[in-house]
Design an enzyme around this catalytic site. Sequence first.
Site, PDB file in Angstrom:
ATOM      1  N   ILE A 131      22.464  26.990  47.794  1.00  0.00           N
ATOM      2  CA  ILE A 131      21.752  26.710  46.539  1.00  0.00           C
ATOM      3  C   ILE A 131      22.712  25.968  45.612  1.00  0.00           C
ATOM      4  CG2 ILE A 131      20.431  27.688  44.631  1.00  0.00           C
ATOM      5  CD1 ILE A 131      20.284  30.310  46.221  1.00  0.00           C
ATOM      6  N   LYS A 154      31.164  36.346  42.380  1.00  0.00           N
ATOM      7  CA  LYS A 154      30.268  35.216  42.159  1.00  0.00           C
ATOM      8  C   LYS A 154      29.779  35.154  40.708  1.00  0.00           C
ATOM      9  CE  LYS A 154      28.746  35.018  46.984  1.00  0.00           C
ATOM     10  NZ  LYS A 154      27.748  35.566  47.939  1.00  0.00           N
ATOM     11  N   GLU A 175      29.388  42.427  57.688  1.00  0.00           N
ATOM     12  CA  GLU A 175      30.628  42.518  58.452  1.00  0.00           C
ATOM     13  C   GLU A 175      30.874  43.952  58.917  1.00  0.00           C
ATOM     14  OE1 GLU A 175      33.936  40.312  56.719  1.00  0.00           O
ATOM     15  OE2 GLU A 175      32.489  39.392  55.361  1.00  0.00           O
ATOM     16  N   VAL A 196      31.956  29.130  58.725  1.00  0.00           N
ATOM     17  CA  VAL A 196      31.654  28.061  57.765  1.00  0.00           C
ATOM     18  C   VAL A 196      32.373  26.772  58.135  1.00  0.00           C
ATOM     19  CG1 VAL A 196      31.728  27.342  55.350  1.00  0.00           C
ATOM     20  CG2 VAL A 196      31.147  29.706  55.921  1.00  0.00           C
ATOM     21  N   GLY A 233      24.510  40.237  62.422  1.00  0.00           N
ATOM     22  CA  GLY A 233      25.558  39.353  61.931  1.00  0.00           C
ATOM     23  C   GLY A 233      25.454  39.071  60.440  1.00  0.00           C
TER      24      GLY A 233
END
Lengths: 401, 401
Positions: free
Chosen positions: B130, B199, B184, B11, B181
Amino acid sequence: MNIAIWGYGIVGNGVAQVLDINRELIEKRAGKSLNIKYILDLREFPGDPYEDRVIHDVDICLNDPDVDIICETMGGNEPAYTFTKRALASGKSVCTSNKELVANHGAELIALAKANQCSYLFEASVGGGIPVIRVLNECLTAETLLEMSGILNGTTNYILTKMEKEGAEFADALKEAQEKGYAEKNPEADVEGYDACRKIAILSSLAAQKTVDYKDIYTEGITKITCGDFDYANAMDMTIKLLAVSAKKDGSYLASVAPYMVAKESPIAGVNDVFNAVFVKSNTLGDTMYYGKGAGKLPTASAVMADVVKCAQNHGTHIEILWEDSKAEVLSFEDAQNRFFVRTAAEDAGIVKELFGKVTEISLEQYPEEFGFVTQPIAEKEAKEKIEKLPGLISRIRIKA
Amino acid sequence: MNIAIWGYGIVGNGVAQVLDINRELIEKRAGKSLNIKYILDLREFPGDPYEDRVIHDVDICLNDPDVDIICETMGGNEPAYTFTKRALASGKSVCTSNKELVANHGAELIALAKANQCSYLFEASVGGGIPVIRVLNECLTAETLLEMSGILNGTTNYILTKMEKEGAEFADALKEAQEKGYAEKNPEADVEGYDACRKIAILSSLAAQKTVDYKDIYTEGITKITCGDFDYANAMDMTIKLLAVSAKKDGSYLASVAPYMVAKESPIAGVNDVFNAVFVKSNTLGDTMYYGKGAGKLPTASAVMADVVKCAQNHGTHIEILWEDSKAEVLSFEDAQNRFFVRTAAEDAGIVKELFGKVTEISLEQYPEEFGFVTQPIAEKEAKEKIEKLPGLISRIRIKA
């Protein structure tokens, strides 16, 4: 903080209702209490909880320095345009659901707001309660927008859903929509695609950061769609939707509103009744989609009220919207490439082969005297010329790639 | 304006890439140029365009008054927590993708940012690219949020999609996800639902404006789902999705993460592969839905960069997020009512009738020694007790109302 509502019709009344229903939460977010000081309308509203706020003279509101935010829910160009200019010029922010005014004068009104340290916000002008304007302006801010497409008119989507699910013909579905209050007595703006055209013009302008003139957008309505067309669509595992599309091509924009056949498995096919959906394709995020009630009293009013909250939070400053007062280059739709589904008389088989070469044919038992076929991708201009040459032409509908 | 990236993994590297790809547009929106001054990582990155910005000592960044915004893409609680506190205390805004840290300490870090006229933003922590956090905080501001439900984990959605579409068993689908990918090496956080739990805790906290502790959220993963379960789902015109759900009940919150059978015709059934979707039900707007790539390098980085734009626009001020540092009341999942689909041995027919009364049975030819049935809505506690009494129990999955 005092607000005024201009136009106490369905949406304007909804604004008052949403504020009443969610007042505690709205004022907490706004950081201050919100009082409806004036309601501007030509009519009186005896018995309404806000009947004592009704005024008929806009000057009372404009000359009152205590009014900070206007909710413009009058609709139409005039007098909304003149009134809005005067409000912004005197530093009052305006939050509107008026797509016509935004499509016509958005850039100018934003610039006027900026010059007067106030804001011109229009979340409710597109997609009703779906926060699509704010998504473009404040969420996807790290993205280059490549394409937007969507169902932006709830009335036509209701009619098309009725036709698909219940086999209703257009006229009957329209009548039912009118009875339910989803369509106006004069339904032209909806069924001819004009409403969706204004909305995709606004979204395109935000993507281009310049004005995409709605008059440059190819617009075709749904009045010619028949149950027979749905029979063919169904046989091809597709349905028919009125799509507004806007794509960026080398710095120019190609935009259109037209009925399209779309695959039943695509997410857009599942957007039914009065719901709207906007798909956005951008360069690093890819595809995102925003879905919800694209019309209706409280959903639209909720979007106006969210803009009021934003203005209250940012009182005394201008909320930046990148939309310059110059025209974006809009490509001619004549050069756009589309695949077409065409229905024509059985005896046209020869001429179809001659004109279109290799096509995919489809015949339905219930229509023995005709057949349908799907063309290769073909330029609009060329398609028009060829399709007009079919003596037995019944209908033609674009197919969404 | 100088920014720093903490953690130059997937990231973090994506943040640098998104800035490079869309720099002109990002800087126009931010209103200033953005320079990556430091990249904090334990590793070196020879050959990387930003190799000369790599530092290993956080103090270099924290002591540099020219750094205004940190992109915290390290993940995990420590040292991210300590570093973030020090950054905010020195007035540097932090934009993060770190769902674990936000779920654990969101309220505290927001308060710390507020006290130091800077911001703590975390759009990338839920739903990848999003813009769901901004939708809750800045778009649906006139709404009382009633329920949120969604597919919040791309890895498990990819696995379940493989199982549904290709008949793959869980272990094989997981292996493929790992090879691509999407999962993990240690897939526990995804497949056991822990990631989705963090989340939905964050989304619930934003709805409650207080902390909904993720440890209070019932969490069940997808490791026990089999192809056989999908066969039954398919026969009932349903599919299986890992749903995170949070509902407001009289000022308290009921939240859970678990696999559910959902009707194929529902919009959530069409959310496949690594896509995520969040449904929001609110009181005047009704249902809205937000859909897109819930994970991945550039989509997640785009969300971090959108937060950076926001911080740059609001430099020197705190961007308000209503999330107090107190705990929201979370209802016990034991009392929640759900319908269950249960598979059990054929010889359990009698005991099923005894325990559950009237149920809807379903038998599949390929599984002659068993049958499935669907219960009436029943409290979780009661369901558990009864289901455990079935000697031939094969599996049980909740059904989304």
